[in-house]
Scaffold this active site. Structure first.
Site, PDB file in Angstrom:
ATOM      1  N   SER A 274      32.453   6.855 134.849  1.00  0.00           N
ATOM      2  CA  SER A 274      33.713   6.307 134.327  1.00  0.00           C
ATOM      3  C   SER A 274      34.746   7.372 133.972  1.00  0.00           C
ATOM      4  O   SER A 274      35.891   7.036 133.663  1.00  0.00           O
ATOM      5  CB  SER A 274      33.430   5.445 133.095  1.00  0.00           C
ATOM      6  OG  SER A 274      32.691   4.295 133.473  1.00  0.00           O
TER       7      SER A 274
ATOM      8  N   ASP B 190      29.365  -5.350 135.651  1.00  0.00           N
ATOM      9  CA  ASP B 190      29.990  -4.542 134.609  1.00  0.00           C
ATOM     10  C   ASP B 190      28.879  -4.039 133.688  1.00  0.00           C
ATOM     11  O   ASP B 190      27.813  -4.682 133.589  1.00  0.00           O
ATOM     12  CB  ASP B 190      30.986  -5.400 133.822  1.00  0.00           C
ATOM     13  CG  ASP B 190      31.862  -4.574 132.903  1.00  0.00           C
ATOM     14  OD1 ASP B 190      33.004  -4.255 133.298  1.00  0.00           O
ATOM     15  OD2 ASP B 190      31.410  -4.226 131.790  1.00  0.00           O
TER      16      ASP B 190
ATOM     17  N   HIS C 197      34.277  -8.333 129.428  1.00  0.00           N
ATOM     18  CA  HIS C 197      35.263  -7.925 128.432  1.00  0.00           C
ATOM     19  C   HIS C 197      36.385  -8.945 128.267  1.00  0.00           C
ATOM     20  O   HIS C 197      37.325  -8.725 127.498  1.00  0.00           O
ATOM     21  CB  HIS C 197      35.884  -6.578 128.826  1.00  0.00           C
ATOM     22  CG  HIS C 197      34.906  -5.437 128.858  1.00  0.00           C
ATOM     23  ND1 HIS C 197      34.122  -5.160 129.954  1.00  0.00           N
ATOM     24  CD2 HIS C 197      34.581  -4.524 127.909  1.00  0.00           C
ATOM     25  CE1 HIS C 197      33.370  -4.113 129.698  1.00  0.00           C
ATOM     26  NE2 HIS C 197      33.616  -3.709 128.466  1.00  0.00           N
TER      27      HIS C 197
ATOM     28  N   CYS D 133      36.018  -0.875 131.119  1.00  0.00           N
ATOM     29  CA  CYS D 133      35.700  -2.100 131.852  1.00  0.00           C
ATOM     30  C   CYS D 133      35.558  -1.826 133.346  1.00  0.00           C
ATOM     31  O   CYS D 133      36.519  -1.436 134.012  1.00  0.00           O
ATOM     32  CB  CYS D 133      36.794  -3.135 131.607  1.00  0.00           C
ATOM     33  SG  CYS D 133      36.583  -4.644 132.564  1.00  0.00           S
TER      34      CYS D 133
END
Length: 610
Positions: free
Chosen positions: A326, A365, A371, A384
């Site tokens: 991420s 996810d 989310h 997310c």
């Protein structure tokens, strides 16, 4: 009684005698002529050649080895120097029974067979009257033991030599590197004149990259010798030029903080000064002690280093390849803004998974329940995945590849160290050329969250973060300062000319990662007077089946996710950019982020105190 008369032919005898005289004269004339011709050749034709040979027989050129340059950190602390060392040396010519002497020394000082073999190999390359070391860097105990029995070992003595020493041992091993004995392959490639008399050369790190500067210029002395080639007198000499002292941008105290922060984890931490490009931290754990390599590391010790599952000889900061996870999301988000593919306010609903049109596969996810509806800032703050699956699909792999390439993904950072890997930034062309396969839409999605084929090195990730903090100005990270000015900057390689509003949007979202109640790294934002911009990351080590549940407590430690974190601070006027990769650390927010927090706090608050 009859008489016998001998009749002499005086004429014939005279002629025979004359012929002999003439023959002898001719022979003498030929020999004399040959001698004269030879003398003429020696004195005139071959004079220069034989004069040179005669001089070489009486004048020997002895190399004068220069003192190797010292390596300092940014504050003048010594990272590599030359220390006086005591060595046990033998002169074979003065020893009646060399084998017996070696056996007695081996028993007295507990010398290994390996070192005896090394000595024998080295001795055979030198003259019998040359002093050859058997032991280097003797301990006080070894010196004391030999001093007691020294009279019983003629031809054996203790000498002093300069030996390379690394006071911080494993702490800076992957940055500074080490020197070791020149091997046969290196001897063929090194300049003969410059390395005549030298025994060591830089192998890795700064010691290798800046070998020419550190080594200096070899001098020489013209030594008059006798028939046995022993020195009698020094006729002439040219002193050596010492190696250049190098000053690094590295902060060894900050390096220690980073190295200690990794604790029992394997991984790397790299910190860069945003405006200068100077590398403040270049920590790779585990490290190794480079000092044994200088004097000749024992074979079993070297094999232990090579066979260790933790790979202490592997420079993770320079060569380690990891999915960025991420930590790639801020760059993908910025690409979306720069290409006008999405607006900061646009919201995407996250139910906990993403599906491509007409495809049943769920791209999950990290948060099982999802989310909900999130905009760009919320997607970065809460990391997310679904938001970035959707954005990646909108951008497409071609635009993502082009944009990320500008930030240095898939390219060497240009740091002044040998052996850097360039990582991997996948594209359609890459997959077609390397795997002879087409690019699939699903591969675009997972690239958007920093997974799949995408791989980066920690130095690459730190450079990309510094470029983001520098608002698109790309500088090449460096370790050696070529100017006395500690604030000297590296030249700007490229200005990406990004939209300032887009940069501010991404920076604000990264600030929320640290300082928002929903931020994935909110734990490090407490009790500080400045703001940190950051992004957590978790990178899978292995693929999980569609319906399988990941539980790190149920799997082998080596299969747990890597933890990553990128950051820069202060957010409003960035001075330092940090990238952290913790192998099998699990969670970027709880494991990697606090490590970066320690480095940032010491750098900013420590500088403020000075």
């Amino acid at each position: 009684m009859s008489r016998i008369y001998t009749i002499k032919n005086k004429l014939e005898e005279s002629r025979l005698f004359l012929n002999r005289i003439i023959a002898a004269f001719v022979v003498m004339l030929l020999l004399t002529s040959g001698l004269i011709v030879r003398l003429v050749y020696l004195q005139i034709v071959g004079h220069e050649h034989y004069a040179t040979l005669a001089k070489d027989n009486s004048i020997k050129i002895e190399p004068l080895v220069p003192t190797r340059g010292i390596i300092y950190d940014r504050h003048g602390k010594v990272l590599a120097d030359n220390t006086q060392s005591f060595s046990l040396e033998l002169i074979p010519e003065q020893i009646k029974d060399l084998d017996d002497t070696l056996q007695r020394l081996q028993k007295l000082l507990n010398i290994s067979d390996e070192k005896i073999d090394q000595y024998q190999k080295q001795r055979k390359r030198q003259k019998r009257f040359v002093s050859t070391p058997l032991l280097i860097s003797m301990t006080d105990e070894e010196i004391a033991k030999f001093a007691v029995v020294r009279p019983y070992f003629p031809g054996v003595d203790i000498q002093t030599r300069l030996v390379r020493h690394y006071p911080y041992a494993e702490l800076a091993s992957h940055v500074v590197g080490y020197v070791a004995r020149i091997n046969e392959t290196e001897m063929k490639s090194l300049p003969v004149a410059e390395y005549r008399g030298s025994t060591h050369v830089g192998k890795i790190g700064i010691e290798s990259t800046y070998e020419t500067e550190l080594h200096g210029k070899t001098g020489y002395a013209e030594i008059e010798t006798n028939v046995q080639a022993r020195a009698i007198n020094t006729v002439n000499s040219v002193p050596p030029v010492p190696g250049e002292n190098l000053y690094l941008t590295l902060d060894i105290d900050l390096q220690k903080t980073a190295y200690d922060a990794l604790g029992d984890y394997n991984g790397a931490i790299v910190a860069i000064e945003v405006k200068t490009g100077g590398v403040l931290v270049f920590a790779s754990r585990p490290g190794f002690d480079p000092n044994p390599f200088v004097i000749g590391i024992a074979n079993d010790a070297y094999q232990a280093l090579q066979s260790s599952e933790n790979q202490p000889l592997y420079n993770r900061a320079l060569r380690g390849l990891y999915p960025p996870g991420s930590t790639a999301k801020p760059f993908v988000a910025l690409a979306g803004l720069e290409y006008n593919a999405i607006s900061p306010e646009h919201k995407i609903f996250c139910p906990g998974y993403y599906q491509l049109p007409n495809v049943s596969h769920h791209y999950r996810d990290w948060k099982k329940g999802g989310h909900g509806s999130v905009n760009m800032s919320e997607a970065i703050t809460q990391s997310c995945d679904v938001y970035f699956y959707s954005l990646a699909s909108t951008l497409g792999i071609d635009r993502m590849h082009s944009f990320l390439q500008h930030f240095g993904f898939g390219e060497k950072s240009g740091i002044d160290l040998v052996g850097e890997k360039q990582g991997l930034l996948p594209s359609r062309e890459w997959k077609r050329n390397q795997r002879n396969q087409s690019w699939y839409p699903g591969e675009t999605l997972i690239t958007g969250i920093g997974q799949g084929f995408l791989q980066v090195t920690p130095i690459q990730l730190a450079r990309a973060t510094a470029t983001l903090a520098n608002k698109g100005k790309v500088v090449s990270p460096f370790l050696v300062r070529h100017t006395p000015d500690p604030d000297a900057t590296a030249p700007v390689i490229e200005n990406l000319e990004l939209n300032p509003e887009n940069i501010n949007t991404i920076t604000a979202a990264m600030v929320n990662v640290i300082h928002d109640a929903h931020g994935t790294a909110k734990s490090i934002g407490k009790n500080i007077s400045y703001q940190i911009a950051g992004k957590t990351g978790t990178a899978q080590v292995f693929n999980i089946k569609q319906d399988a549940k990941y539980n790190e407590n149920d799997i082998d430690f080596k299969l747990r996710d890597h933890a990553l974190f990128i950051s820069f601070a202060p957010a409003d006027d960035p001075k330092i950019a940090v990238a952290v990769v913790v192998e099998n650390g699990g969670h970027g927010g709880s494991v990697a982020a606090p490590m970066a927090g320690q480095v940032i706090k010491q750098y900013l608050e420590g500088n403020n105190e000075n």
